[in-house]
Enzyme design. Structure first.
Site, PDB file in Angstrom:
ATOM      1  N   LYS A   1       0.850  -1.212   0.000  1.00  0.00           N
ATOM      2  CA  LYS A   1       0.000   0.000   0.000  1.00  0.00           C
ATOM      3  C   LYS A   1       0.869   1.239   0.000  1.00  0.00           C
ATOM      4  CE  LYS A   1       0.955   1.266   4.394  1.00  0.00           C
ATOM      5  NZ  LYS A   1       1.651   2.487   4.789  1.00  0.00           N
TER       6      LYS A   1
ATOM      7  N   GLY B   1       4.376  -4.439   4.140  1.00  0.00           N
ATOM      8  CA  GLY B   1       4.694  -5.796   3.688  1.00  0.00           C
ATOM      9  C   GLY B   1       4.357  -6.851   4.742  1.00  0.00           C
TER      10      GLY B   1
ATOM     11  N   ASP C   1      -2.416  -1.911   9.931  1.00  0.00           N
ATOM     12  CA  ASP C   1      -2.534  -1.910   8.464  1.00  0.00           C
ATOM     13  C   ASP C   1      -3.058  -3.237   7.911  1.00  0.00           C
ATOM     14  OD1 ASP C   1      -1.598   0.669   8.229  1.00  0.00           O
ATOM     15  OD2 ASP C   1       0.485   0.076   7.848  1.00  0.00           O
TER      16      ASP C   1
HETATM   17  O1  C5P Z   1      -0.371  -1.468  14.576  1.00  0.00           O
HETATM   18  P1  C5P Z   1       1.073  -1.747  14.405  1.00  0.00           P
HETATM   19  O2  C5P Z   1       1.586  -2.808  15.327  1.00  0.00           O
HETATM   20  O3  C5P Z   1       1.467  -2.013  12.986  1.00  0.00           O
HETATM   21  O4  C5P Z   1       1.840  -0.406  14.790  1.00  0.00           O
HETATM   22  C1  C5P Z   1       3.223  -0.379  14.998  1.00  0.00           C
HETATM   23  C2  C5P Z   1       3.590   0.845  15.802  1.00  0.00           C
HETATM   24  O5  C5P Z   1       3.405   2.035  15.001  1.00  0.00           O
HETATM   25  C3  C5P Z   1       2.760   1.095  17.048  1.00  0.00           C
HETATM   26  O6  C5P Z   1       3.269   0.381  18.150  1.00  0.00           O
HETATM   27  C4  C5P Z   1       2.908   2.598  17.241  1.00  0.00           C
HETATM   28  O7  C5P Z   1       4.162   2.912  17.810  1.00  0.00           O
HETATM   29  C5  C5P Z   1       2.941   3.104  15.811  1.00  0.00           C
HETATM   30  N1  C5P Z   1       1.595   3.509  15.351  1.00  0.00           N
HETATM   31  C6  C5P Z   1       1.032   4.670  15.850  1.00  0.00           C
HETATM   32  N2  C5P Z   1      -0.224   5.042  15.437  1.00  0.00           N
HETATM   33  C7  C5P Z   1      -0.903   4.301  14.531  1.00  0.00           C
HETATM   34  C8  C5P Z   1      -0.338   3.127  13.979  1.00  0.00           C
HETATM   35  C9  C5P Z   1       0.915   2.751  14.419  1.00  0.00           C
HETATM   36  O8  C5P Z   1       1.648   5.362  16.675  1.00  0.00           O
HETATM   37  N3  C5P Z   1      -2.105   4.712  14.149  1.00  0.00           N
END
Ligand code: C5P
Length: 306
Positions: free
Chosen positions: A16, A108, A143
């Protein structure tokens, strides 16, 4: 008696780019409130799932050495989660064939997780609906629901609350893959730091961008592309400024850092221009690898199965 070896399930999942990534406030749970417009691109990963005597993850392709093969990999977590739900041990061999850059800001790992959910639902005949899979997807990562959904979508919350968006035509992209990756939490943290130290500009609501998508005209869309994380990614990797400049000088309509970076995504007028821009960027020494892609494309889907 003849024992029948079940054939593997193969799932393809898209990368994406965030056409608009507005980052709001840091929430109490450590996430940031987002308003984002995702587009799924034809740069994809393939995930093959076969019954096995244990849970294993194998990786080949782009950046394979940097992908963890244990429980920190989201496909491992997807297998444990659905195994628990189905009351069965997650005895499956999962092979990831990477086309999407690792730690590149193109989701990815999320694509692989979405593919694993779709693939296990098929392999184990669980009969889960897309909505049920989306709930598990959101638990795995912000994501992952979009990697299931595909197309073009407006994302809110952590990025997991999705609404489909009308996008006419196919858009042509050039992707400049960087040397080394960027950690998503580190880029969000850097944005918090920049915001504490000053007030970097913030994107507004994406109404104009949504209209440009509906028109299908890349010339209208290009000036509206925006990413609040770009300042943070450039702060951590200043060399990306040269990459962004080089793509536009090569003939792209606009260039942005994709998600948390460091991949740079360039929107081009048409397929021929995208090829010309990719050739020029390849020779310019401003990135590790160049790829062309189109969007939108569908979300994770089975391409061959038992
Ligand atoms: O959701 P995911 O585990 O992929 O997110 C990884 C990290 O990216 C989170 O722990 C956070 O630090 C950051 N993040 C964020 N706000 C979001 C998505 C991700 O701060 N909306």
């Amino acid at each position: 008696m003849l024992s029948v070896v079940p054939s593997p399930v193969v799932v393809r999942a898209p990368s994406k780019v965030n056409l608009h990534l507005g980052v709001g406030e840091l929430r109490a749970d450590g996430y940031h409130e987002l308003t984002t417009v995702f587009q799924a691109l034809s740069l994809t990963d393939e995930v093959e799932l076969s019954p096995s005597s244990s849970l294993t993850v194998k990786v080949s392709g782009e950046g394979a050495d940097e992908v963890p093969t244990g429980r920190t990999n989201l496909v491992w977590q997807a297998a444990v989660r659905l195994g628990h739900l189905a009351g069965r041990a997650p005895l499956v061999e999962i092979t990831l064939r990477k086309g999407i850059p690792v730690a590149g800001g193109m989701a990815g790992g999320s694509a692989d997780a979405a593919a694993a959910l779709i693939g296990l639902n098929e392999l184990w005949d669980l009969g889960l609906t897309r909505d049920e899979l989306a709930t598990h997807a959101a638990e795995l990562g912000s994501d992952v629901p979009f990697a299931l959904h595909g197309g073009t979508a407006l994302g809110r919350g952590r990025g997991e609350k999705l609404l489909p968006v009308l996008s006419r035509n196919t858009f042509h992209w050039v992707l400049a893959l960087a040397k080394g990756g960027l950690s998503t939490p580190a880029v969000f943290k850097e944005l918090d730091r920049l915001r504490e130290a000053g007030s970097p500009p913030r994107l507004g609501e994406p109404q104009d961008l949504l209209q440009a998508l509906a028109s299908g005209d890349p010339h209208l869309l290009a000036p509206l592309l925006g990413n609040d994380l770009q300042a943070a990614a450039l702060s951590l990797k200043p060399e990306l400024r040269r990459t962004l400049r080089a793509g536009v000088e090569a003939g792209a309509l606009a260039g942005i850092v994709s998600g948390s970076g460091p991949t740079c995504a360039f929107l081009c007028t048409d397929a021929d221009t995208a090829l010309a821009v990719s050739a020029e960027l390849s020779g310019a020494g401003v990135c590790r690898l160049v790829r062309t892609a189109t969007g939108p494309v569908p979300g994770a889907r089975v391409i061959s199965g038992p």
